[in-house]
Design an enzyme around this catalytic site. Sequence first.
Site, PDB file in Angstrom:
ATOM      1  N   ASP A  89       2.782   4.070 -27.362  1.00 15.78           N
ATOM      2  CA  ASP A  89       2.999   5.425 -26.828  1.00 15.78           C
ATOM      3  C   ASP A  89       4.017   5.512 -25.683  1.00 15.78           C
ATOM      4  OD1 ASP A  89       0.642   5.316 -28.241  1.00 15.78           O
ATOM      5  OD2 ASP A  89      -0.604   6.086 -26.628  1.00 15.78           O
ATOM      6  N   GLN A 112       3.780   2.034 -23.567  1.00 14.04           N
ATOM      7  CA  GLN A 112       2.720   1.055 -23.761  1.00 14.04           C
ATOM      8  C   GLN A 112       3.342  -0.218 -24.312  1.00 14.04           C
ATOM      9  OE1 GLN A 112      -1.222   1.475 -23.793  1.00 14.04           O
ATOM     10  NE2 GLN A 112      -0.106   2.219 -22.031  1.00 14.04           N
TER      11      GLN A 112
HETATM   12  C1  FRU Z   1      -2.526   5.907 -28.925  1.00 15.21           C
HETATM   13  C2  FRU Z   1      -3.413   4.997 -28.083  1.00 15.21           C
HETATM   14  C3  FRU Z   1      -3.963   5.724 -26.863  1.00 15.21           C
HETATM   15  C4  FRU Z   1      -4.251   4.588 -25.932  1.00 15.21           C
HETATM   16  C5  FRU Z   1      -3.101   3.648 -26.203  1.00 15.21           C
HETATM   17  C6  FRU Z   1      -3.419   2.199 -26.064  1.00 15.21           C
HETATM   18  O1  FRU Z   1      -1.640   5.202 -29.719  1.00 15.21           O
HETATM   19  O2  FRU Z   1      -4.470   4.475 -28.864  1.00 15.21           O
HETATM   20  O3  FRU Z   1      -5.077   6.535 -27.133  1.00 15.21           O
HETATM   21  O4  FRU Z   1      -4.281   4.992 -24.591  1.00 15.21           O
HETATM   22  O5  FRU Z   1      -2.688   3.913 -27.527  1.00 15.21           O
HETATM   23  O6  FRU Z   1      -2.269   1.437 -26.219  1.00 15.21           O
END
Ligand code: FRU
Length: 487
Positions: free
Chosen positions: A48, A64
């Site tokens: 994300d 992420q």
């Molecule tokens: C969405 C998600 C979010 C979480 C993150 C973890 O892709 O699952 O809900 O915060 O990725 O990497």
Amino acid sequence: MNQWTREARYRPLSDIAPEVYQAMKEEIRNSPWRFSYHIQPPTGLLNDPNGFIYHDGTYHLFYQWFPLGPVHGLKYWYHMTSKDLVHWFDEGAALIPNDDADSHGAYSGSGFVKDDTVHVMYTGNKRDKDWVRHPSQIVGHLRSDGRIDKHLPPAIPAVPPGYTEHFRDPKVFQDASGIWYCIIGAQRENLTGCAVFYQSVDAETWTFLGELTTQYPDFGYMWECPDYFELDEHGILLFSPQGIIPEGDAYQNIFQSGYLIGEKLILPQLTYHHETFLELDFGFDFYAPQTTLAADGRRILVGWMGLPDISYPTDMYDWAHALTLPRELTIKDGRLHQKPVRELTELRKETIYDQETVLTQSTVLAQAEIFELELSNVSLQTDQFTLNIRASNQEATTLSYDAATQRFTIDRSRSGVDVPATDYGTTRTVQLTQPLHQLRLFVDRSSIEVFLNDGEATASARIFPKSTSQDIMLSGALTASISIYSL
Ligand code: FRU
């Protein structure tokens, strides 16, 4: 991927000797399908977009990141900055999951500016010895050295009654009177998805307001990455629901992202009148988008050009995914329209085709691997046209339009090796609300992003063709202004 034991997934980057990590980075930099102009991870997996915010002449965009492989493991926030939404500078890891509250990952969250400083709020993912998850929501601020300082203990230390451990992804915003709100994705105890709100006067101490009531009390088992914003007197809620069953052309991926558009949300009462849920992107690889306000007030969206729980051909080279190009959001006829931000014309290098074209038979217009193509003033003399890109005699990604039905289809069944997620099909179709008159296409080494009718419909897809497959071939009888630029 058996080597990805739990231990391997939760191994911190600090365990790896710097020279070993450097070698990993070097090898990945030279591996196939690396992007030319998209944000991609130096190693490992990107998912994300996080903390997207403009402050003092600079856009900050985090993502992420699991550094050590193409899997969802111990997540960091990786930091990129830009002056223009086009050229991005690598600022390195900004948020390190090394505290008790985020011991199993610094999960998704958002950015906001307070006291002239970039702040963030994110989910601390912690698991106990029985592997039970304990999410908390943590506020932090960005230091001048590019690292984020966490304000611990967590601002929201636990899940409120009525919700499960799936409680994450805070998006913070401020109303006109200066009150702070945050919206969080949640799963109710009855295993349905929803979004809840908190309120604060200082963005540090938060009070639970309650659940947002929508016309979707039973719509998937979890709503990830909610985002609420206002645009042209409308209130818009974006979220990524999980567990929606396919229906006609819609919901044809493992997971989707979409929006509700309606009247402005009444706060703090949480009253929201809205229209039906619509998907944001009709392509194959798009998830967890996040928006921010640009310097000049435009609402800009960036998504993850990938999906959870799907393998991709780059996995074998130890990296995965990219972010989409930034898109400007506008509202037309009660729907969101998405256009590539105007700054992206900066990417253009050479003009390789630029003509008013009258086409009567299949024609190879040009050859290019990494390019932008625009068709405008399109007028069809036959029922259909087909555009093949990244094509050779062995493979092609096929975009086609049928004038009788106003349907536009992307076919990636012959896009290259190991087409991802074939269980979910190899074509995607959208029904346009008006005849196709304009198409803009951005192609990178392993992706396409398509924008139809000045943003009426948008599709993102990963493709994995040979680098030598470069034909751009148009078939059908039509007239159009066609421009192609190398990027
Ligand atoms: C969405 C998600 C979010 C979480 C993150 C973890 O892709 O699952 O809900 O915060 O990725 O990497």
